[in-house]
Enzyme design. Structure first.
Site, PDB file in Angstrom:
ATOM      1  N   THR A 155      -2.179  32.372   0.450  1.00 44.45           N
ATOM      2  CA  THR A 155      -1.271  31.702  -0.340  1.00 44.45           C
ATOM      3  C   THR A 155      -0.082  30.845   0.589  1.00 44.45           C
ATOM      4  OG1 THR A 155       0.276  33.617  -0.414  1.00 44.45           O
ATOM      5  CG2 THR A 155      -0.993  33.304  -2.489  1.00 44.45           C
ATOM      6  N   GLY A 194       1.645  40.105   3.900  1.00 40.48           N
ATOM      7  CA  GLY A 194       2.263  41.084   4.635  1.00 40.48           C
ATOM      8  C   GLY A 194       1.613  41.316   5.992  1.00 40.48           C
ATOM      9  N   GLU A 437      -1.501  39.522  -7.076  1.00 37.81           N
ATOM     10  CA  GLU A 437      -2.867  39.946  -7.603  1.00 37.81           C
ATOM     11  C   GLU A 437      -3.410  39.452  -9.095  1.00 37.81           C
ATOM     12  OE1 GLU A 437      -5.090  41.078  -5.398  1.00 37.81           O
ATOM     13  OE2 GLU A 437      -3.765  41.427  -4.151  1.00 37.81           O
TER      14      GLU A 437
END
Lengths: 679, 679
Positions: A155, A194, A437
């Site tokens: 992203t 992350g 998700e």
């Protein structure tokens, strides 16, 4: 008093609840976790894991840099411990590591979040699943072994759900046999992965591939972002943290900008598609399976969110039998707050909901495994059905757990607002799942679209997939059968509501198509009705699965009659609560009289009363270790007030009698005011 | 790149929205804030107030002690500034100070919360309202002048809602003419009062008064807790911070234990009741008015929560026309996310809801002032009605704003999860209102009880209070009149739903009484149906008030036709959304056909489309200064991505290229793994 002693005994108000329960919570544990053996292993592992943990409040009061450091320390320790246990009990297996790095145990081990999560879940898997054997040898093995730490950078600051909208690009330079990677705009900066901030030194960079300026679709590239020795960002790499968040601040979500950053041709993951040295592009032969891994991830999200709801329900149940407030009868002592019917309604339905989702997600997991085997036999027939179920389960479980946790938190009054209750943290982690998700609204629309196809199939008399078969049954019998109020009837009512909502949506949708709107425009314009139909399909799945498990489940014969009765009460509660929650959707399509509704209201009140004496045993049966709950309000011993006080005393401001701000700001302010008033 | 420039221009995607709006947002501003003059003053004051504020992200990254210190600094500065402005524009008035210490402006001035809030709102008022003139001279004047800082210490660790359950005690010692104050148990520790931790040196201590061991009810005592010069806790005083919370961490909520702490007899607030030197107790002659101040506070909570919802809606509206995602038509560019119907449904109804509550709370405020005047004339007739409205408005506004803000936040996808969006903070502040100033469930039950009385009055043909009069109308005409689908009809449908729910609840309630249950037991057992009836009464009030304001409001003649049209669209949306939200409650008691429902669905979709071009202008008209919104996603210029990046770069981890945790934990871990794999 700068310390407080926590009693070694269980709060008597909680102890009596355990004594008076109608069944043994071990039965619930085996039911909830699947098998007694799993519970035994879980207990054994948890005892070993939790013997030397830091105080989970440490990171709450630490500075930002210290908090990040604690999070890395905890993740490294958790990885080491879980790998060692895995090595010991089943070398090469995966039931301990990396499974337990997520979920409740992971949360106990890494209370600020796991900065290695994306490394474990996505970086290593992508290298294995999308890389060639050579690439696995070069990168995957080192990643599996944690010699390098990576993340999955997809992203971008300006681009999320719509993958093809990514702006990052990789241009092939055939002269040097390299890709030139760029994030040409601010909005193309990678954003969110992350561990990308400061914990990883590698990543998979997802970008549009261009060969001679011709787009070749989205591809993945292994990119080293930091030096392995010094950890300094490499030239051409701009990497950092994206900032503070509602929760999971230890996850080290990061940003990444690349400027003419070159990687060898062999760094593109080439299991399914290739760029040859001369720049020839060979397309992937597979496309149908691209969303199959997402089914698995969404199933995991549903399980994990169901568990978070169950954790919150455990905390609030225990608190609700320790906290006493407001006499019901004038002049009587204050009763446990759970004696108030409104409090029962806040707590007990969430317990039933958590179980319903736990079962539904377990069933989906089973179907996933079956489908994976079928796929190996080249049978793709159940894939669309599985995709639809994974979407709606992920959506409705993430929504229901999030809002359920918040309602439960409010059920603790002010004390639920304290960090020491750990309910705010559960909420923050749970709600994140509503947008990651697969953003929930987008997923509902996808399912709505599938339902349009399903309804067209119904109209054409085609045979439907098993979990959709009720559409045909209801369509063939448009009048709702006699209202009986049985569980079967309640499930049936939800089915008719869903089928009615689907039919109505289909009518609007086809009218729009007939009006000349394109299919996607018609979908957008019918978005609200499609969402409603998808939501109801989810309710049908969860309710009918709960019904099946309780009435015909494979473990039914092993259950004690007492425990079976408890399960039936939970089912009764879940079905009636879902009925009232969707009363409008049902009444649109199912004739239910006022007397029948009133009868259900009475049943609702009765089943809350029936479940009331067993709620502590039920939630004890969820088997959450105190280190998982991490809650002053919800510990097993129920010493609520002592634990709240203990947590308060850890506050940094309580370490010295007079804070610095007194001399700096408060005293001059008060003295100045006093002076002025004397003038 | 360690800094980023924020463009001086407005994002063109946002600019075009303003250009194309159908009306002038200044009209909305005057409508929303009451009058043009108020808006003008607000703008003038805000310009002055915000010229030298600290970066609002400072406290987010500070250590706990630094954060507390910043909060005190900000509160002191805000107090000084607002008092100076008040002094200048209207000496002795109260429209600037302390009014603006709360609400949106207070939030801009004190982003971590206000540790002086309880001092300003409750300590000073209680001294004035409950103290004698001598007590005001001794304590109140100094408090008003901020020469001393106090708080209001009522709730205890184990006791909240039920005032009579407080364990703190004050024993009168007639020998020394003193009260001996004690918190005899852990659960009697005062817990929660804002500022009690380390910022106050006085408090009002609420305790059970005992004279010769005879209880004399709850009384208030002025207690000094810290030395005025050194700020050290006085002997016998155990005081400190209660710990970290979901939000408002700068508020310095505290605990307080007292051990044989003596205060002079004259420290009990004695305006309404007295203890004479010889120990004679003189009871208060008033009791009826004790809850009147709460009406005011609840009205303020509703206004403040309505504003928070409006703030969140402003942020998400602006973001939704800047963010682009997922083509609607295959192959087209990604549209503004607000072109997706599901996103419109997420955002626009919340705008309408915020306005509806703003109007309802404004109306209640007006009624409050009227009633206050009536009370001066000894006319108490409208007090119960006002009490009921204040309860339901506080409850439904706090619930709707809380869950509305969360849905709005989710409407920003992942980016809404960033602290820089400021939506998480709005949620945390908003949700606190669900449990303070009367826990929501308890208040709903109180209203439910009032409705039982109302229904009994209906059955006896008694005349009802004006905002309850619809009960009689509906009862007199049990068949719902012809369905027309007009706004009037939609309000009427809600009324019938509320009356139906009340009737049903009354039936259950009286059956329980008949069964021999006492009144309070019957109330508890009917709690769910009473809550439902109360909730619907709230919907009726908010919807009919919105309708009245738009159709017959006093400012209607001043509105431009364009703005009137916008208001009508907002009303249409609010009424239809409320209809669908309570479809089940309505269909139980009002016959609405499937065709009529389908027609409302189409109207819902149409009105969203009609409002779509005006949403930016509407939310601009809410007049929230960028310093109030404090949101990277929602600033007036719409430079979303630059501001997100700017906020990220402030993260402490981004201040150096390699964090300490690398050498400390990560490197040893990776190297050890590499070593092992070579063995």
């Amino acid at each position: 008093m700068n310390t407080i002693e926590i009693p070694k005994t269980v709060n008597p108000d909680l102890a009596i609840e355990r004594k008076n329960a109608s069944f043994n919570p071990d039965e619930m544990a085996a039911f909830f976790w699947g098998r007694k053996e799993i519970v035994d292993m879980k207990r054994m592992i948890e005892e070993e894991l939790y013997n030397d943990l830091d105080d989970p409040l440490d990171h709450e009061f630490a500075s930002y840099e210290e908090m990040a450091s604690l999070a890395v320390k905890h993740a490294v320790n958790a990885t080491k411990k879980l790998r060692a246990i895995q090595e010991r009990i089943h070398p090469g297996g995966s039931e301990v590591y990396p499974t337990l790095m997520g979920g409740p145990i992971g949360a106990a081990l890494m209370p600020a979040g796991n900065p290695l999560a994306v490394h474990l879940v996505m970086f290593t898997r992508a290298l294995k699943g999308q890389g060639t054997p050579e690439q696995y040898e070069k990168f995957g093995r080192r990643a599996d072994n944690c010699e390098i730490i990576g993340t999955y950078a997809q992203t971008e600051l300006g681009h999320g759900t719509f993958l093809r909208g990514l702006e990052s690009r990789a241009d092939y330079d055939r002269k040097t046999e390299e890709f030139v990677l760029n994030t040409p705009t601010l909005t193309s900066y990678k954003w969110w992965p992350g561990g990308l901030g400061q914990t990883c030194n590698y990543c998979i960079f997802v970008a549009q591939l261009y060969i001679d300026n011709e787009p070749k679709g989205i591809q993945m590239f292994v990119v080293q972002v930091r030096d392995e020795e010094t950890h300094k960002p490499l030239p051409g790499v701009h990497v950092g943290e994206i900032g503070k968040k509602l929760g999971m601040n230890g996850v080290n979500n990061g940003f990444l900008g690349l400027k003419n950053y070159r990687v060898p041709r062999t760094n593109m993951l080439m299991k399914n598609q290739q760029v040859l040295p001369d720049g020839t592009f060979i397309k992937s032969p597979v496309s149908q399976l691209s969303y199959f891994p997402m089914v698995y991830v969404r199933c995991m999200v549903a399980i994990s969110n169901a568990l978070m709801l169950a954790q919150a329900a455990t905390v609030v149940t225990r608190y609700s039998v320790v906290r006493r407030q407001s006499p019901i009868e004038e002049g009587q002592p204050e009763p446990k707050v759970l004696e108030h019917l409104t409090q029962q309604m806040k707590v007990i339905p969430e317990i039933a909901t958590a179980i319903a989702y736990r079962l539904a997600a377990g069933n989906l997991h089973f179907m996933y495994n079956e489908t994976a085997e079928a796929i190996n036999r080249k049978d793709f027939s159940r894939l669309p059905e599985l995709h639809a179920l994974a979407c709606i389960l992920k959506v409705s479980c993430s929504y229901d757990s999030t809002y359920g946790i918040e309602r439960l938190r409010q059920g603790c009054g002010g004390h639920g607002y304290l960090t020491a209750a750990n309910l705010g943290n559960l909420f923050a982690v749970s709600t994140a799942a509503c947008t990651y998700e697969g953003e929930n609204s987008v997923l509902y629309l996808q399912v709505g679209k599938i339902l349009m196809k399903v309804w067209a199939d119904v109209l054409e008399g085609k045979k439907l997939m098993p979990t959709m078969a009720y559409f045909t049954e209801c369509a063939n019998r448009p009048q709702f059968p006699q209202w009986t109020g049985t569980w079967d009837c309640l499930v049936r009512a939800l089915q008719y509501a869903c089928v009615g909502a689907t039919r109505v949506a289909y009518k609007s949708y086809s009218a729009r198509l007939k009006d000349g709107q394109s299919q996607p425009v018609a979908v957008n314009n019918t978005g609200l009705e499609l969402t409603k139909a998808a939501e109801l399909h989810g309710r049908v799945y969860v309710a009918s699965n709960f019904y099946e498990e309780v009435i015909n489940g494979p473990t039914k014969s092993e259950r004690s009659p007492q425990f079976q009765k408890v399960l039936e009460n939970l089912l009764e509660l879940h079905l009636i609560q879902t009925f009232f929650r969707h009363l409008g959707d049902i009444l649109r399509f199912v004739p239910v009289t006022e007397n029948e509704i009133a009868a259900l209201q009475i049943r609702l009140e009765e089943v809350l009363k029936k479940l009331r004496p067993d709620v502590v045993a039920i939630t004890d049966g969820f088997e959450f270790h105190d280190k998982v709950l991490n809650s002053a309000l919800g510990s097993y011993d129920g010493n609520v007030y002592e634990r709240l006080f203990e947590a308060a005393l850890k506050h940094p401001l309580n370490k010295k009698p007079v804070p610095d701000f007194f001399g700096k700001y408060l005293k001059p302010f008060m003295k100045e005011n006093a002076m002025k008033s004397k003038l």
